[in-house]
Design a protein around this motif. Sequence first.
Motif, PDB file in Angstrom:
ATOM      1  N   LEU A 128       0.920  -1.115   0.077  1.00 57.91           N
ATOM      2  CA  LEU A 128      -0.253  -0.101   0.068  1.00 57.91           C
ATOM      3  C   LEU A 128       0.854   1.145   0.016  1.00 57.91           C
ATOM      4  CD1 LEU A 128      -2.558   1.408   0.488  1.00 57.91           C
ATOM      5  CD2 LEU A 128      -2.300   1.075   2.986  1.00 57.91           C
ATOM      6  N   THR A 129       1.845   1.169   0.573  1.00 57.46           N
ATOM      7  CA  THR A 129       2.685   2.404   1.047  1.00 57.46           C
ATOM      8  C   THR A 129       3.497   2.725  -0.499  1.00 57.46           C
ATOM      9  OG1 THR A 129       3.206   1.983   3.150  1.00 57.46           O
ATOM     10  CG2 THR A 129       4.782   3.367   2.079  1.00 57.46           C
ATOM     11  N   ILE A 130       4.143   1.685  -1.182  1.00 55.04           N
ATOM     12  CA  ILE A 130       5.033   1.690  -2.418  1.00 55.04           C
ATOM     13  C   ILE A 130       4.185   2.115  -3.411  1.00 55.04           C
ATOM     14  CG2 ILE A 130       6.527   0.621  -3.847  1.00 55.04           C
ATOM     15  CD1 ILE A 130       7.489  -1.036  -1.355  1.00 55.04           C
ATOM     16  N   CYS A 131       2.856   1.336  -3.771  1.00 48.60           N
ATOM     17  CA  CYS A 131       2.149   1.438  -4.935  1.00 48.60           C
ATOM     18  C   CYS A 131       0.790   1.457  -4.771  1.00 48.60           C
ATOM     19  CB  CYS A 131       2.730   0.216  -5.882  1.00 48.60           C
ATOM     20  SG  CYS A 131       2.456  -1.450  -5.042  1.00 48.60           S
ATOM     21  N   GLY A 132       0.186   2.250  -3.918  1.00 53.50           N
ATOM     22  CA  GLY A 132      -1.254   2.177  -3.511  1.00 53.50           C
ATOM     23  C   GLY A 132      -1.873   2.568  -4.717  1.00 53.50           C
ATOM     24  N   LEU A 134      -1.173   2.756  -7.877  1.00 52.03           N
ATOM     25  CA  LEU A 134      -1.031   1.784  -9.015  1.00 52.03           C
ATOM     26  C   LEU A 134      -1.741   0.699  -8.854  1.00 52.03           C
ATOM     27  CD1 LEU A 134       2.902   2.039  -9.640  1.00 52.03           C
ATOM     28  CD2 LEU A 134       1.173   3.055 -11.090  1.00 52.03           C
ATOM     29  N   LEU A 135      -2.028  -0.037  -7.439  1.00 55.06           N
ATOM     30  CA  LEU A 135      -2.712  -1.069  -7.217  1.00 55.06           C
ATOM     31  C   LEU A 135      -4.160  -0.642  -7.473  1.00 55.06           C
ATOM     32  CD1 LEU A 135      -1.719  -3.837  -6.128  1.00 55.06           C
ATOM     33  CD2 LEU A 135      -2.268  -2.841  -3.638  1.00 55.06           C
ATOM     34  N   ALA A 136      -4.401   0.520  -7.125  1.00 54.94           N
ATOM     35  CA  ALA A 136      -5.966   0.747  -7.327  1.00 54.94           C
ATOM     36  C   ALA A 136      -6.347   0.671  -8.681  1.00 54.94           C
ATOM     37  CB  ALA A 136      -6.212   2.017  -6.577  1.00 54.94           C
ATOM     38  N   ASP A 137      -5.445   1.430  -9.473  1.00 55.91           N
ATOM     39  CA  ASP A 137      -5.770   1.153 -10.990  1.00 55.91           C
ATOM     40  C   ASP A 137      -5.493  -0.286 -11.492  1.00 55.91           C
ATOM     41  OD1 ASP A 137      -5.867   3.832 -11.035  1.00 55.91           O
ATOM     42  OD2 ASP A 137      -3.509   4.153 -11.851  1.00 55.91           O
ATOM     43  N   GLY A 316      -4.885  -4.046   2.021  1.00 51.60           N
ATOM     44  CA  GLY A 316      -4.981  -3.658   0.551  1.00 51.60           C
ATOM     45  C   GLY A 316      -6.425  -2.975   0.328  1.00 51.60           C
ATOM     46  N   ALA A 317      -7.518  -3.066   1.253  1.00 50.06           N
ATOM     47  CA  ALA A 317      -8.744  -2.649   1.024  1.00 50.06           C
ATOM     48  C   ALA A 317      -8.535  -0.972   0.995  1.00 50.06           C
ATOM     49  CB  ALA A 317      -9.672  -3.053   1.992  1.00 50.06           C
ATOM     50  N   PHE A 318      -7.388  -0.421   1.622  1.00 48.18           N
ATOM     51  CA  PHE A 318      -7.483   1.048   1.912  1.00 48.18           C
ATOM     52  C   PHE A 318      -7.027   1.614   0.588  1.00 48.18           C
ATOM     53  CE2 PHE A 318      -7.635  -0.025   6.363  1.00 48.18           C
ATOM     54  CZ  PHE A 318      -8.249   0.633   6.821  1.00 48.18           C
ATOM     55  N   ALA A 319      -6.277   0.715  -0.315  1.00 51.51           N
ATOM     56  CA  ALA A 319      -5.698   1.360  -1.547  1.00 51.51           C
ATOM     57  C   ALA A 319      -6.816   2.076  -2.496  1.00 51.51           C
ATOM     58  CB  ALA A 319      -4.958   0.295  -2.406  1.00 51.51           C
ATOM     59  N   PRO A 320      -7.925   1.207  -2.925  1.00 54.99           N
ATOM     60  CA  PRO A 320      -9.097   1.959  -3.559  1.00 54.99           C
ATOM     61  C   PRO A 320      -9.861   2.828  -2.670  1.00 54.99           C
ATOM     62  CG  PRO A 320      -9.658  -0.497  -2.967  1.00 54.99           C
ATOM     63  CD  PRO A 320      -7.995  -0.184  -2.653  1.00 54.99           C
ATOM     64  N   PRO A 327     -14.669   1.603  -1.961  1.00 57.25           N
ATOM     65  CA  PRO A 327     -14.371   0.656  -0.871  1.00 57.25           C
ATOM     66  C   PRO A 327     -14.233  -0.729  -1.295  1.00 57.25           C
ATOM     67  CG  PRO A 327     -16.746   1.180  -0.950  1.00 57.25           C
ATOM     68  CD  PRO A 327     -16.251   1.968  -1.869  1.00 57.25           C
ATOM     69  N   GLY A 328     -13.152  -1.292  -0.916  1.00 59.30           N
ATOM     70  CA  GLY A 328     -12.651  -2.763  -1.291  1.00 59.30           C
ATOM     71  C   GLY A 328     -13.511  -3.807  -0.319  1.00 59.30           C
TER      72      GLY A 328
END
Length: 505
Positions: A128-132, A134-137, A316-320, A327-328
């Motif tokens: 989440l810190t590094i690629c939040g 990008l992960l959401a996309d 991970g649910a916090f990324a989107p 909400p994830g």
Amino acid sequence: MENFDLLMHGFQTALTMQNLLAALIGAIIGLVVGAMPGIGSLSGVAMLLPLTFKLPPTTAIIGLAALYYSNMYGGSFSAILLNIPGDSPAVCTAMDGYPLARNGRAGTALSTSTVSSFVGGTIGIIILTICGPLLADAGLAFGPPELALLILLALTSIGWILGENPKAGLVATALGIMIATVGIDRAIGQPRFSFGNPNLLSGVAFIPLVIGMFGFSQVIDMVVNKNNYKSDGVRKVTFRESVLKKHEIKRIMPATVRTGILGTFIGVLPGAGATTASFLSYIMEKRINKNKEEIGKGAIEGVAAAESANNAAAAGAFAPLLTLGIPGSGTTAVLLGGLMMWGLRPGPLLFKENPDFVWGLIGSMYIGNIICLLISFACIPLMMKVVKVPSSVMVPIISVVCIVGTYSVNNSMFDVVLMICMGIVSYLMSLASIPAAPLLLAFVLTPMLETYARQAFDMSNGSLSIFVGSKICIGLIVCIMGFCLAPFIKKFISKKRVIPEQKAL
């Protein structure tokens, strides 16, 4: 480097006395809520949310986030010791955790759960810190057709993977799908299989089902088979003895890392949540782990896979949520409402306009994860006393927990009756060697499959072509076909091996 500097600033925010206290209180409440059947992180956050409105937004979200991910730690306690999952993500934990506890290894199971939860949560937070963003996309690339096929992949695999008998696994899966279709049809609003009972119009509730099939069925078994539940040979376990040995850490670490990464990605998918992450990760380990034959019978790898995945998914649910305002999971949907009430707008601009809030939250997740680890380890010797309690005492205690936990959800005696009925059904299934786990997984995933499939058909005006419209869909279809054909291919190969051996004789 910019993210690192912002994270360091976030640690400064999280380490203030007020925010540390919020993380500590949230972690303690989450552990208690997680261990109590029938409540779960969604209800816990929803009940605590109104009490945080007078707090600064950063402090409030830190406390609620701590409650969310610490709930994953707490859910394993009752799953391992009582075979009653505190929350739905802990269902897979009970499959291996409770057999370990009955074999005198409750301390090992609890330590495995705690360590895997910490590692999985840390993996999720780091990603989440590094690629939040990008992960959401990447998560947005999974639309209704992709999500429908992902869930179908899980449904086609559980019959063969969970349970020693594939046919029994498929029967359990079919039963789970049937039970999940009870209630109002979400598309046309017509009742299905309710038999005129108004209590069934909203469907079969998950809490009565899971408590009945895991908890109350255990009560029946304890009454019928008293000799199998003698606690005379179980001795007191110290904190030192509960700590994992070097060879045990080597056993669980590959599974923990794999499922931590997978759980994080599943947590990012809208609507998937920690339950789906836990089940899919458990299924994967049952297929690829070198000790796969032991998983489901009391293997620490099974506990590690389930706990690492659900904690990673919670992070991970916090990324989107933060980057897109999507909400994830159900719990993050409640948190989204809280963010809006605090005057914050989740989305790409949140990182630029409110960096103190975002990075303070992320920094607090690292700290809160350590707090959960320490509290969980401190509770292990106390929790171990449950194993020493005689079955004559445990039967009424577990019965009360089952009834109170079920009734407290909707204040309905119908739910209690339903729980008892599902307990009887589960016990009869065990006598017929039909596993309960595939039924529960199918029950959880079927409503999501139905929703995503209908959405996909609405998008394509009823055309099946939408399910082959992307590379992700095609890849998932190949995997589904592979799972369906795998048992026949395996049987064919085994026959080919037997023939040369017979000729040699």
